[in-house]
Design an enzyme around this catalytic site. Sequence first.
Site, PDB file in Angstrom:
ATOM      1  N   HIS A  98     -30.376 -59.382 112.915  1.00  0.00           N
ATOM      2  CA  HIS A  98     -30.133 -60.845 112.848  1.00  0.00           C
ATOM      3  C   HIS A  98     -31.050 -61.475 114.071  1.00  0.00           C
ATOM      4  O   HIS A  98     -31.069 -60.857 114.923  1.00  0.00           O
ATOM      5  CB  HIS A  98     -28.654 -60.977 112.951  1.00  0.00           C
ATOM      6  CG  HIS A  98     -28.139 -60.683 114.002  1.00  0.00           C
ATOM      7  ND1 HIS A  98     -27.937 -61.164 115.452  1.00  0.00           N
ATOM      8  CD2 HIS A  98     -27.571 -59.289 114.525  1.00  0.00           C
ATOM      9  CE1 HIS A  98     -27.237 -60.606 115.917  1.00  0.00           C
ATOM     10  NE2 HIS A  98     -26.936 -59.323 115.643  1.00  0.00           N
ATOM     11  N   ASP A 100     -29.842 -64.652 114.596  1.00  0.00           N
ATOM     12  CA  ASP A 100     -28.926 -65.632 115.528  1.00  0.00           C
ATOM     13  C   ASP A 100     -28.463 -64.998 116.476  1.00  0.00           C
ATOM     14  O   ASP A 100     -28.185 -63.790 116.659  1.00  0.00           O
ATOM     15  CB  ASP A 100     -27.905 -66.039 114.462  1.00  0.00           C
ATOM     16  CG  ASP A 100     -26.864 -64.902 113.866  1.00  0.00           C
ATOM     17  OD1 ASP A 100     -27.508 -64.080 113.387  1.00  0.00           O
ATOM     18  OD2 ASP A 100     -25.855 -65.346 113.600  1.00  0.00           O
ATOM     19  N   ASP A 131     -28.847 -58.584 122.284  1.00  0.00           N
ATOM     20  CA  ASP A 131     -28.235 -58.624 120.718  1.00  0.00           C
ATOM     21  C   ASP A 131     -28.756 -59.760 120.166  1.00  0.00           C
ATOM     22  O   ASP A 131     -28.076 -60.913 120.303  1.00  0.00           O
ATOM     23  CB  ASP A 131     -26.583 -58.762 121.006  1.00  0.00           C
ATOM     24  CG  ASP A 131     -26.016 -58.767 119.801  1.00  0.00           C
ATOM     25  OD1 ASP A 131     -26.306 -58.493 118.438  1.00  0.00           O
ATOM     26  OD2 ASP A 131     -24.661 -58.948 119.493  1.00  0.00           O
ATOM     27  N   GLU A 165     -25.012 -63.447 111.555  1.00  0.00           N
ATOM     28  CA  GLU A 165     -24.620 -61.982 111.739  1.00  0.00           C
ATOM     29  C   GLU A 165     -23.350 -62.398 112.532  1.00  0.00           C
ATOM     30  O   GLU A 165     -22.320 -61.892 112.540  1.00  0.00           O
ATOM     31  CB  GLU A 165     -25.426 -61.080 112.174  1.00  0.00           C
ATOM     32  CG  GLU A 165     -24.706 -59.749 112.162  1.00  0.00           C
ATOM     33  CD  GLU A 165     -23.957 -59.028 113.406  1.00  0.00           C
ATOM     34  OE1 GLU A 165     -22.977 -58.486 113.141  1.00  0.00           O
ATOM     35  OE2 GLU A 165     -23.802 -59.827 114.204  1.00  0.00           O
ATOM     36  N   GLU A 166     -23.358 -63.409 113.670  1.00  0.00           N
ATOM     37  CA  GLU A 166     -22.548 -63.866 114.604  1.00  0.00           C
ATOM     38  C   GLU A 166     -21.503 -64.724 113.994  1.00  0.00           C
ATOM     39  O   GLU A 166     -20.451 -65.193 114.629  1.00  0.00           O
ATOM     40  CB  GLU A 166     -23.301 -64.084 115.794  1.00  0.00           C
ATOM     41  CG  GLU A 166     -24.421 -63.229 116.586  1.00  0.00           C
ATOM     42  CD  GLU A 166     -23.768 -61.928 117.143  1.00  0.00           C
ATOM     43  OE1 GLU A 166     -22.682 -61.822 117.080  1.00  0.00           O
ATOM     44  OE2 GLU A 166     -24.415 -61.470 117.877  1.00  0.00           O
ATOM     45  N   GLU A 195     -29.098 -52.934 116.087  1.00  0.00           N
ATOM     46  CA  GLU A 195     -28.171 -53.574 116.883  1.00  0.00           C
ATOM     47  C   GLU A 195     -28.023 -52.866 118.451  1.00  0.00           C
ATOM     48  O   GLU A 195     -28.368 -51.513 118.185  1.00  0.00           O
ATOM     49  CB  GLU A 195     -26.746 -53.376 116.340  1.00  0.00           C
ATOM     50  CG  GLU A 195     -26.634 -54.400 115.004  1.00  0.00           C
ATOM     51  CD  GLU A 195     -26.102 -55.719 115.614  1.00  0.00           C
ATOM     52  OE1 GLU A 195     -26.046 -56.115 116.837  1.00  0.00           O
ATOM     53  OE2 GLU A 195     -25.759 -56.623 114.643  1.00  0.00           O
ATOM     54  N   HIS A 383     -23.714 -60.758 124.699  1.00  0.00           N
ATOM     55  CA  HIS A 383     -22.586 -61.929 124.628  1.00  0.00           C
ATOM     56  C   HIS A 383     -22.335 -62.485 126.117  1.00  0.00           C
ATOM     57  O   HIS A 383     -21.461 -63.352 126.047  1.00  0.00           O
ATOM     58  CB  HIS A 383     -21.208 -61.650 123.921  1.00  0.00           C
ATOM     59  CG  HIS A 383     -21.717 -61.520 122.493  1.00  0.00           C
ATOM     60  ND1 HIS A 383     -20.806 -61.368 121.265  1.00  0.00           N
ATOM     61  CD2 HIS A 383     -22.870 -61.004 121.809  1.00  0.00           C
ATOM     62  CE1 HIS A 383     -21.137 -61.279 120.164  1.00  0.00           C
ATOM     63  NE2 HIS A 383     -22.565 -60.787 120.400  1.00  0.00           N
TER      64      HIS A 383
END
Length: 413
Positions: A98, A100, A131, A165-166, A195, A383
């Site tokens: 991903h 995003d 990520d 994805e998030e 990932e 994150h």
Amino acid sequence: MSSSGTSSTPDHPSETPLAPTGAPAAELTLAVALAQDLIRCRSVTPEEGGALALIDQRLAEAGFATHRLTFSAPDTPDVENLYARYGREAPFLLFAGHTDVVPPGDEARWRHDPFGGAIEEGLIFGRGASDMKGGVAAMVAAALEFIKANPNFPGSVGFLLTGDEEGPAVNGTVRLLEWVNDERGDKFDQCILAEPTNPNVLGEMIKIGRRGSLSGRVVLSGKPGHVAYPHLADNPIQHLPALIAALKEVPLDEGTAHFAPSNLEFTTIDTGNPSANVIPAEVHVAFNIRFNDIWTPETLADEIRRRITAAGLGERARVTFRPTNATAFVTEPGPFVSVLSRAVEAETGLKPALSTSGGTSDARFIKDYCSVVEFGLVGQTMHQLDEHVATADIDALTAIFRRVLQDYFAPAR
Ligand SMILES: [Zn+2]
């Protein structure tokens, strides 16, 4: 750094520091440059931010057939996705990921611009560095390098990249997989999802499966009344110990070959009662279960209901479960997992653990189409503020994926 030596002011954080006077500026590798370009795209879910367009362009230039797809559904934002394939033959190795990212949080608290991709002392900073823009950059760079060296390799390489994805994960990988299967008839043989799987050091951990996730709620009812006249009421709070014991005391299982024991965690207990002299009518108990491959969401829900009934709470308990698309799955170790393990060991010197720990990922959708394993960067700062990874790790991950491609399409005998 300033080249004149008259100023000690650091460069703007979004710029790569220049080399000292006289020395040539350090050349970034294809993968690190791509990671930096991707970090500079503000692709906070569901914004595409230019990230997919960038990859689309690079892959198309290298001869991939690329498809940009925007999916819509009621009550969720539209999401852009990218599917690309090089080659027409089997076997078909798919890379998934991903572009995003989660929001940066308080940008002022970052050491560097979260969308700047600053490189400092071997670390690249920015939202998504770990990520998983760093991982996406590594797999794209590996494929581009491999195809340049082996344009007529026997098989196909593909990319399945989503911008969702998030977020709600509705208009992303699920829809894209359906489209590829139904509209194009493409069949993948194996998939690697990049990932961030390594807890501390690149090479520690490959994920060969994921636990499932099931969220539930129990409403225990009683009879409301005045706290001074408890004999006229039935306080549902008093039944909480029995409920907690029923769900927690006996383990759900002892774990399986590739999974830890399933675990139930209570997430809230509340009555919503603002009053100091009222016995509440109900108490709400919520929980989430991370479960292994012994269970399906259905058998697990049955087990929870059975336990509540066995504890004598059946009459007063209303049990509900949220719909879930996160079932437990495992890709049994075999030739494909070995190809990846060997590549990791060759590049890092570490023998990666084959794990099913952690949260859910889009692998839960891909596993319905082909076997899928996950390996990416170090996840320490994902994150978080100041998210970063080592540029050397991005290069090592690229080398690992190059080895995988080499070994997968031209296995050494
Ligand atoms: Zn991710």
